[in-house]
Enzyme design. Structure first.
Site, short mmCIF file in Angstrom:
data_model
loop_
_atom_site.label_atom_id
_atom_site.label_comp_id
_atom_site.label_asym_id
_atom_site.label_seq_id
_atom_site.Cartn_x
_atom_site.Cartn_y
_atom_site.Cartn_z
N LYS A 287 28.72 -62.06 -37.38
CA LYS A 287 28.40 -62.91 -35.94
C LYS A 287 27.47 -64.14 -36.86
CE LYS A 287 24.96 -63.94 -31.90
NZ LYS A 287 24.34 -63.37 -31.00
N GLU B 137 24.44 -60.56 -38.44
CA GLU B 137 23.77 -62.18 -38.29
C GLU B 137 22.68 -62.68 -39.49
OE1 GLU B 137 21.94 -62.49 -34.28
OE2 GLU B 137 22.73 -64.79 -34.30
N ARG C 298 11.16 -69.75 -22.10
CA ARG C 298 12.78 -70.63 -21.83
C ARG C 298 12.18 -70.29 -19.97
NH1 ARG C 298 18.08 -67.68 -24.28
NH2 ARG C 298 16.74 -68.46 -26.45
N ARG D 142 22.12 -68.27 -25.90
CA ARG D 142 22.09 -69.98 -25.26
C ARG D 142 22.97 -70.83 -24.22
NH1 ARG D 142 18.55 -71.85 -29.68
NH2 ARG D 142 19.76 -70.89 -30.87
N SER E 294 25.58 -69.59 -30.60
CA SER E 294 26.31 -70.92 -30.12
C SER E 294 24.94 -72.13 -31.12
CB SER E 294 26.08 -70.81 -28.53
OG SER E 294 24.78 -71.00 -28.47
N GLY E 295 23.66 -71.22 -31.65
CA GLY E 295 22.84 -71.77 -32.43
C GLY E 295 22.15 -73.32 -31.61
N GLY E 296 22.27 -73.35 -30.95
CA GLY E 296 21.30 -74.56 -30.36
C GLY E 296 22.48 -75.35 -29.95
P1 13P Z 1 22.47 -68.64 -29.39
O1 13P Z 1 23.82 -68.27 -29.34
O2 13P Z 1 21.76 -68.88 -28.38
O3 13P Z 1 22.24 -68.90 -30.86
O4 13P Z 1 21.59 -66.51 -29.62
C1 13P Z 1 22.80 -65.64 -30.41
C2 13P Z 1 21.64 -64.74 -30.62
O5 13P Z 1 22.25 -63.56 -30.61
C3 13P Z 1 21.04 -65.11 -31.64
O6 13P Z 1 20.17 -64.22 -32.44
#
Ligand code: 13P
Length: 352
Positions: A216, A174, A32, A290, A258-260
Site C-alpha cells: 500500500k 504500507e 473528523r 479519506r 489516497s494520502g490527502g
Molecule cells: P488515506 O487514503 O486517507 O490516506 O488513508 C489510507 C490509510 O489507510 C492511511 O493509513
C-alpha cells in the site's frame, strides 16, 4: 470462501475491486467528527461504520474493509458483529494493527511506527474475530535533509509482515511517504524509490512470502507546498515508473492510499496509472480512506435521516474507483459536476 493467504490476497485485488480503509483511530475519527459538529461517542462511531459497511451495492466494488480495534469489537444495530456484517456480503474483514507513529528517538522530525509488542497474540485474537488481513503503516517525512537512513531502515514493516503470515493473515505493507512539505515530484520519486527498496530488502531478509502480501504505497506526487502543479499524466508516469523499478513481480497487488488528495483526483490518478501502456505485473487498485469516506461523512453529518445519502456517497466513490482500477473511469460516471477543490480541512484528516 477459501481463506489461504494467496487466495485472500487475490480476492482483495480481484477484477474491479479495492479496499475501504475505515481504520481511523478514535482520536482521529473524533477530529473528523469535530470539524462537522458530530458528537464522537462509541454509539455514533458505530453508526457511522455500520453505514459505510451496509451501502447497498458497494460490495460489488469493495473486496475488503480495514477496521480498527474498537470497530472489530462492535455489533451492528441488529446485534451482528460488524466483521460478520462484512463477511456476509463476501467482503473480507481486515484490521489495522499498528498503534501509531511515535517520535523516532535521536532523529528529530521523524517517526517510527510502534505496535510490535504483543502483536502475535493480538493477531491471533483478531483472526478469531474474523479478520483475514491486516495493515501496518510506516510514515516517512520529506524535507531537504529527511528522511534519514535511520528512519528508512527503522520501520518495523517486515517484522509485522512475518508475524501476520505466521498467524494466517495477509499483511498489507504500507510505507507512506507524506505529501506534507514543499518538495518536488522528482524528490518524492527519489524518496519513494529508496523507501520501497529498503522495505523489500527487509521483507526478503526476513523471509516474507511476497505472493501472500499486498503493498500500500503513496503515489508519486509533489509536496502540498510545491509551487508548480503536475499533470495527471506526469503523476501516473512517475508513479508507475517508480513502482516498476522497486516492486517485485511476485507481489499480487498494489493498493494505493489516497494520502490527502482530493477524492476525485485520487480516482483520476488511479485511472491514469492503469491506462498506461507499460507492463504491470501486479493488480493496481485502491485502499483509500479519506478519498472514499469524505463525502459519505459529510452527507451523513451525524443524522439518522441522512444514512441513505451517506451510503449513496460511499457507493458512488467505490463505483468510480472500481472503474479506475480497470482504467475505465470517465467523468460521466460522476453524478455531480467536478468541484473546484475540496475544503482544505479535509486534507488534514489523516490518521496519527
Ligand atoms: P488515506 O487514503 O486517507 O490516506 O488513508 C489510507 C490509510 O489507510 C492511511 O493509513
Amino acid at each position: 470462501m477459501s481463506h489461504d493467504l494467496e487466495s485472500v490476497a487475490a480476492t482483495l485485488v480481484a477484477d474491479g475491486k479495492g479496499i475501504l480503509a475505515a481504520d481511523e483511530t478514535v482520536p482521529t475519527l473524533t477530529k473528523r467528527f469535530d470539524t462537522l459538529g458530530i458528537p464522537s461517542t462509541e454509539q455514533s462511531r458505530r453508526t457511522y461504520r455500520e453505514m459505510l459497511f451496509t451501502a447497498p451495492g458497494a460490495a460489488e466494488f469493495i473486496s475488503g474493509v480495514i477496521m480498527q480495534d474498537e470497530t472489530i469489537r462492535q455489533k451492528s444495530s441488529d446485534g451482528t458483529p460488524l466483521a460478520e456484517v462484512l463477511s456476509k456480503q463476501d467482503i473480507l474483514p481486515g484490521i489495522k494493527v499498528d498503534i501509531g507513529a511515535k517520535p523516532l528517538a535521536g532523529s528529530p522530525g521523524e517517526t517510527v511506527t510502534e505496535g510490535l509488542d504483543g502483536l502475535r497474540d493480538r493477531l491471533s485474537e483478531y483472526h478469531g474475530m474474523g479478520a483475514r488481513f491486516a495493515k501496518w503503516r510506516a510514515v516517512i517525512h520529506i524535507t531537504d535533509a529527511l528522511p534519514s537512513v535511520v528512519c528508512v531502515s527503522a520501520n518495523a514493516l517486515a517484522r509485522y509482515a512475518a508475524l501476520c503470515q505466521e498467524q494466517d493473515l495477509v499483511p498489507i505493507v504500507e510505507p507512506e511517504v507524506l505529501m506534507d512539505g514543499s518538495h518536488s515530484m522528482e524528490r518524492c520519486e527519489e524518496v519513494t524509490g529508496t523507501v520501497l527498496h529498503a522495505v523489500f530488502r527487509a521483507l526478503f531478509e526476513q523471509g516474507i512470502a511476497l505472493d501472500r502480501m499486498l503493498l500500500k504505497p503513496n503515489m508519486v506526487i509533489a509536496g502540498k507546498e510545491w509551487p508548480h502543479s503536475a499533470s495527471v499524466q506526469e503523476v501516473a508516469t512517475a508513479t508507475l515508473r517508480c513502482l516498476r523499478r522497486h516492486v517485485p513481480a511476485a507481489v499480487p497487488g498494489i493498493v494505493f492510499l489516497s494520502g490527502g488528495q482530493d477524492d476525485r483526483v485520487a480516482t483520476v490518478h488511479l485511472d491514469a496509472i492503469n491506462r498506461l501502456p507499460w507492463p504491470k505485473p501486479w493488480r493496481i487498485s485502491f485502499s483509500y480512506g479519506r478519498a472514499l469516506q469524505d463525502h459519505a461523512l459529510e452527507a451523513w453529518h451525524g443524522r439518522d435521516e441522512n444514512l441513505g445519502a451517506g451510503r449513496q456517497a460511499l457507493y458512488q466513490r467505490a463505483r468510480c474507483n472500481s472503474a479506475a482500477s480497470l482504467g475505465r473511469y470517465t467523468d460521466e460516471m460522476e453524478a455531480t459536476p467536478v468541484r473546484a477543490g475540496s475544503p482544505p480541512h479535509r486534507r488534514e484528516w489523516r490518521d496519527d
